[in-house]
Each structure stands twice: as structure tokens, then as C-alpha cells.
Design an enzyme around this catalytic site. Structure first.
Site: not given
Lengths: 343, 343
Positions: B180, B210
């Protein structure tokens, strides 16, 4: 102009079903479908999210579905299975007879899903994919195979163990990662177009999150395409695994039996395992992580080694020599022979 | 040499508690702690994963915890709350009296957690943070605030609505996104060192996945640092929101009341909403997505607009003119005045 106005609607990024399905993402999903010889693929932000979102959605969309899950399945699969709220039966690790007994005991009219992995990352063993697919046919179950520790590294094009064994078409869903062998991040499933559309339309973990940016999807695509054409890296890694495994055995280090590129060295104690890791780093500049509970059961704490295609014979010998030194200092049970013989 | 050997253990990437906590990640987490004036922060791969993993872990680690959740909370918060398996009470959206009645009725000896957002993305309204913190004090609850649609855009340093209102120290946990406003991807929580360590140690969605790569964490850090020092973008966006809102109102378009940078334009029908979006794209090269069920309730389907700091007056006028044309063609209920007055 249209691009600038486009941002009125979405801001940077954007969710996949709103604005996040960019060109590089579509290309990557086409590559993944081709890799696994499936109609379609769907990329998510991680392998964890993929397993959680796909398994929970697929199973919960099949009314009355019963899930059969290998006891060593990854935390992300367990999470997805739990979120599906379906009836679940855990079969003993890679135990075909136990899986069949559970399938045979289940209501034949209810949908069934078998969830398992190809390479199990903590022990390095490989599941009997063909036998499990045969049972799936016999008992009319669909199959969900996690190839996270195999894609890129097995099969003529890096499609995983299922490609290596000529079984890709017998699996309903193949799940993989864009991390690990492919060196980027993200996860995916490949399957039929209908199943992929279902997950795309109903999985909250897919719908309500930001897309991977083009730099990552393009990088992943390049990596996959390279490993689809080049077998050099697979051949070199396979060779290095053999060399390192031989060295570890000759040095009398307690390397656990493995069927894959994963070489676990048993320590059997959480404190010693951490100390061994620290000594390797501080005394030898070698970074090997301690694998402790809850990742593995207590009493089976280990160091886990995976040579890359780029490691040299000298590097691997240095590692083995350091391990011998550390195991002797810490009194970790091992049967160390002369290092001359190892080299 | 040590770097090459390092890869023996982990392959590319790596989970955070094994090898994924790289320098750029540590720097980013220090920046985020500073941004929200908290002791520590923890980055995950998305805001969705952060809400799911943090809420489920925090609540389930507090024996007997009761969760109080705003009815409009994001799907990721609902997912985390459900996974915690805790007793849950949903309070009417931003309804302080209803929240207090639920808090007052609960066992005073049990731990309590209030989960809410600052800016609600579908309606653009803002929660009464101070009043909720006052209730939290009165009933001895901890607070979890999702600032995903506010970080970067509100507060003197981009710390969100809580910073703007001088309330950051009253919140137990502040959650945000690296997508955003910050334009990258990933999510995080900022809180006390003890709480952060707990989530780090117990959240499967954090542990078994990960790490974000350095390129993303460094990019996010640069973006946050820039918006900590520069208020220009915030001022320009605020101005553009006012301009666009005025234009929409003067054009008689059904813009819904908003307290934030999010300007929803009501359509009220899923088919018309999709048609309006298609016409804007095909006739005007303007991309605005249809927001339909399940993202918003049926009957409140809408187009959602957010001007950036970089949109010009001319671009926004072009958008409004196009919207008027489309709404008239589709017969969407609106009270369109003369466009001359709008410009």
C-alpha cells in the site's frame, strides 16, 4: 495517463483479483503449468500460504471430504487441513499399508484427499508416490503432493520427483515453492483449470493479500526456465551430495540414511546441537543451523547439510574436518576414522 | 568462503529462525519499532499472514483469553482469531457502547484482547481509537490495532492514525503493511520485546516460511524512512482527496461519506458495478475495480477511489467526467449536476 489514473483505484501493489495479476505473474503461472504439465497454476506469496489456503479450500469445497495426511507433513499442510474442518486421518510416515487400511475403512461414497510430500526435508527420505497414486485410483481419492524440496532439483526439467518418476499426470494437485532451488520467494499449486479457479475464487489467504511484485515473479520465471533447459546444476548437486555423503560416512560422522540431497547429521541433544552450530561458526566460519524441537522430535536434534552445485571438494572436506573437530570436542557420539581416509 | 559454505546449510532464502534474519531485515525491524515508538517489531511476508499468525498466537498464549472483534475487521484478522480457538465476541462496527456492554459482561479475571482497525478500507471510516483504549484500560484488556490502510499516510512520521492522534503508546500491538503506502510487500507487528519474542517463538505462520529477500526489506526501509522525514506526500494526498471528493459531490455522484483517503462510490449492484468498471477501462483507459461480494455486503457494491499525491487536477476531472458518462449510460442512480460546476 491511463497508468497514472489506474493508481486512483488501487495504490501500489493490489490483490490478485483486483489489480495484482500483472503480465509477469501471468507468464510465471503459464511456465508453472507447463513445468508440471497441468492446465493451470496459481501463485501465492509463500509455500506456507499456498498449502494453508489451497488445502483448506479444496477440502472444504468437497462436501463430506475425508483427508488422509502423512504424519510428517509440513506445518503449513497441517494448518490447511485443520482450517478445512474436514474429518482427518493421519497415516504413519510413508506407510502404504496403513494408508490403505484407513482408506478401506472409510465410507466409499465420500470424497477423499491424500496429502503428502515427495522429499521430506528433515530426514531427506522420499515418499512412494506411485504406490500412493495407485491407492488413490483404487479408492477414488484425489492427491495433493508437496514438491517444495524437489522442484528445480529433480526431473529432466526440474518438475520434481513426480517428473523424475513419470507420475505428474497422476497427481491432482502439485504444490511447489519459488524459494529454495529457485532462489526467490513465493509458492504455487498446479492442477486442472477448474480446481485452480475454485481456489482463486474461494481461498481467503489468496484473495485478501497483496500480489508478488513483478521483480520477484520475473526472477522466479527466469530461474524456472533456466532449470527447465539446463540439467547441469542438478547433475552437479547430485554428484556433490554423493561426495559429501561419502566423506561424512568415512569420517564416521552419524549421517542419517537419506534418499535425497538432504544430509542430516544426528546430534540427539538440543544444547549440544546449538553448541556445535556455534563452534562451527565461531571457530571455522561455517554456518550450519541447529535443527531442534519443534521442527524435529526431541532426541533427534541434528545438523542438516545440503551441498549446492557450486560447492567444491575442498569446501566439503573443510566442513567434514570441522565437524569431526567439533563432535570430538563436544563428545557427540560418532565413530570418527582417520581424516586422511576421508579426503 | 564462509558464505559459500553457509549455503550448505540452508539453500537460498531460509526461514527467519534459521538463516533468514539478514542485516537488511534487522534494520527494517529497527525502523518499524522506531516508527511506532515500540521496543521491537517483527516482519512477515504479508499483512494477511501477520494478522493470522500474530492474533492466533497472542490470544492462544493467554490462558482463557476472550477476544473482542469489530464486525468489519479484515478477513486476515478473522482468520487469526478463529485459529486462536479463543472465545470471541463481535462488537458492532465502531460501536463503543456495544463494546463496553460486552466487556462489562465478561469475567473480569480472564485476559481480554480488543482487535480493531484504524481506517476501514471499504467504507473509509476511522475507528474511535482513544475511546477503545479508554475501555481497554477500564476493563484491563490489551489492544491490537491494524493500521494497514493508514501507515505512511497519517501521522507526522507516517506512523498511522494512532500517531496522528498521539495514541501509539496506548496500544499493545500495532500491525501494518509494507505494501500500500510503502509500495513494497510484507507485513509486521510492533509491540513490546516480550510479546514480539513470543510471536517469533510460537507462530507457525512465521516460523515455517521463507524470509523476505534483502531487496524487498531494503526497499521497504527506504520507503518508510523517506515518509518518516517527508510530509509532502501526505499533504498532497490529503489535498487531492479533498479535491476529488468535492468534484464527485458536485457532479452528484453517490460518493459515500468518508473520514479518510478512501472514496467509495456506491453502485449497489454487482453486474452494474462490473459493467461500470469495464466501460471505464474500455472507453476511457481508466482502471477502477468493481468491489463486490464477499468483499462488501450485497447491495452495497461500489467503485473505490484513492487519489495518490501525484494525480493532477486534470486527471481527477477526467475521471469524474468519465464516471458521470458511465453512470448515465448504465442508469445507475445518481444526481448528476452540470459538469461545468464540478471543474
Amino acid at each position: 495517463m491511463s497508468e497514472a489514473i489506474g493508481r486512483l483505484g488501487t495504490g501500489a501493489g493490489g490483490t490478485r483479483n483486483i489489480s495484482g495479476t500483472h503480465h509477469a505473474m501471468v507468464t510465471l503461472e503459464e511456465t508453472l503449468a507447463e513445468l508440471h504439465q497441468k492446465e493451470a497454476a496459481l501463485v501465492m506469496t509463500s509455500g506456507y500460504v499456498t498449502n494453508q489456503a489451497a488445502l483448506s479450500t479444496i477440502a472444504s469445497m468437497l462436501p463430506g471430504c475425508i483427508i488422509f495426511s502423512d504424519e510428517f507433513n509440513h506445518a503449513s499442510m497441517i494448518h490447511g487441513i485443520r482450517d478445512s474442518k474436514c474429518e482427518k486421518h493421519v497415516f504413519r510416515h510413508n506407510d502404504i499399508a496403513h494408508l490403505e487400511s484407513l482408506l478401506a475403512a472409510a465410507d466409499p461414497t465420500r470424497p477423499k484427499l491424500i496429502a503428502f510430500e515427495s522429499v521430506y526435508s528433515m530426514d531427506g527420505d522420499i515418499s512412494p508416490i506411485k504406490a500412493i497414486c495407485d491407492l488413490a485410483d483404487k479408492y477414488d481419492a484425489i492427491t495433493y503432493l508437496d514438491e517444495v524440496h524437489a522442484v528445480g532439483m529433480y526431473g529432466d526439467h526440474g518438475g520434481g520427483v513426480a517428473e523424475h518418476e513419470g507420475l505428474m499426470d497422476r497427481l491432482t494437485v502439485i504444490q511447489g515453492t519459488l524459494g529454495k532451488a529457485y532462489g526467490v520467494m513465493g509458492g504455487y499449486i498446479a492442477s486442472s483449470r477448474v480446481l485452480i479457479d475454485m481456489v482463486r475464487s474461494y481461498a481467503p489467504g489468496f484473495i485478501f493479500t497483496t500480489s508478488l511484485p513483478p521483480a520477484l515473479t520475473s526472477g522466479a520465471n527466469a530461474s524456472i526456465r533456466h532449470l527447465m533447459e539446463s540439467g547441469d546444476e542438478r547433475a552437479k548437486q547430485k554428484y556433490n551430495v554423493q561426495v559429501l555423503n561419502d566423506m561424512l560416512h568415512k569420517a564416521g560422522l552419524p549421517v542419517m540414511p537419506t534418499m535425497s540431497h538432504i544430509l542430516p547429521v544426528l546430534v540427539g541433544d538440543a544444547v549440544l546441537c546449538k553448541q556445535a552450530s556455534d563452534m562451527l561458526l565461531n571457530q571455522f566460519d561455517i554456518y550450519v543451523q541447529p535443527i531442534n524441537f519443534p521442527t524435529v522430535p526431541r532426541g533427534t536434534e541434528r545438523l542438516r547439510l545440503t551441498p549446492t552445485p557450486c560447492h567444491t571438494h575442498a569446501m566439503m572436506f573443510e566442513l567434514v574436518r570441522a565437524l569431526v573437530w567439533v563432535f570430538e570436542r563436544l563428545g557427540i557420539k560418532a565413530d570418527v576414522e582417520s581424516l586422511e581416509e576421508v579426503a
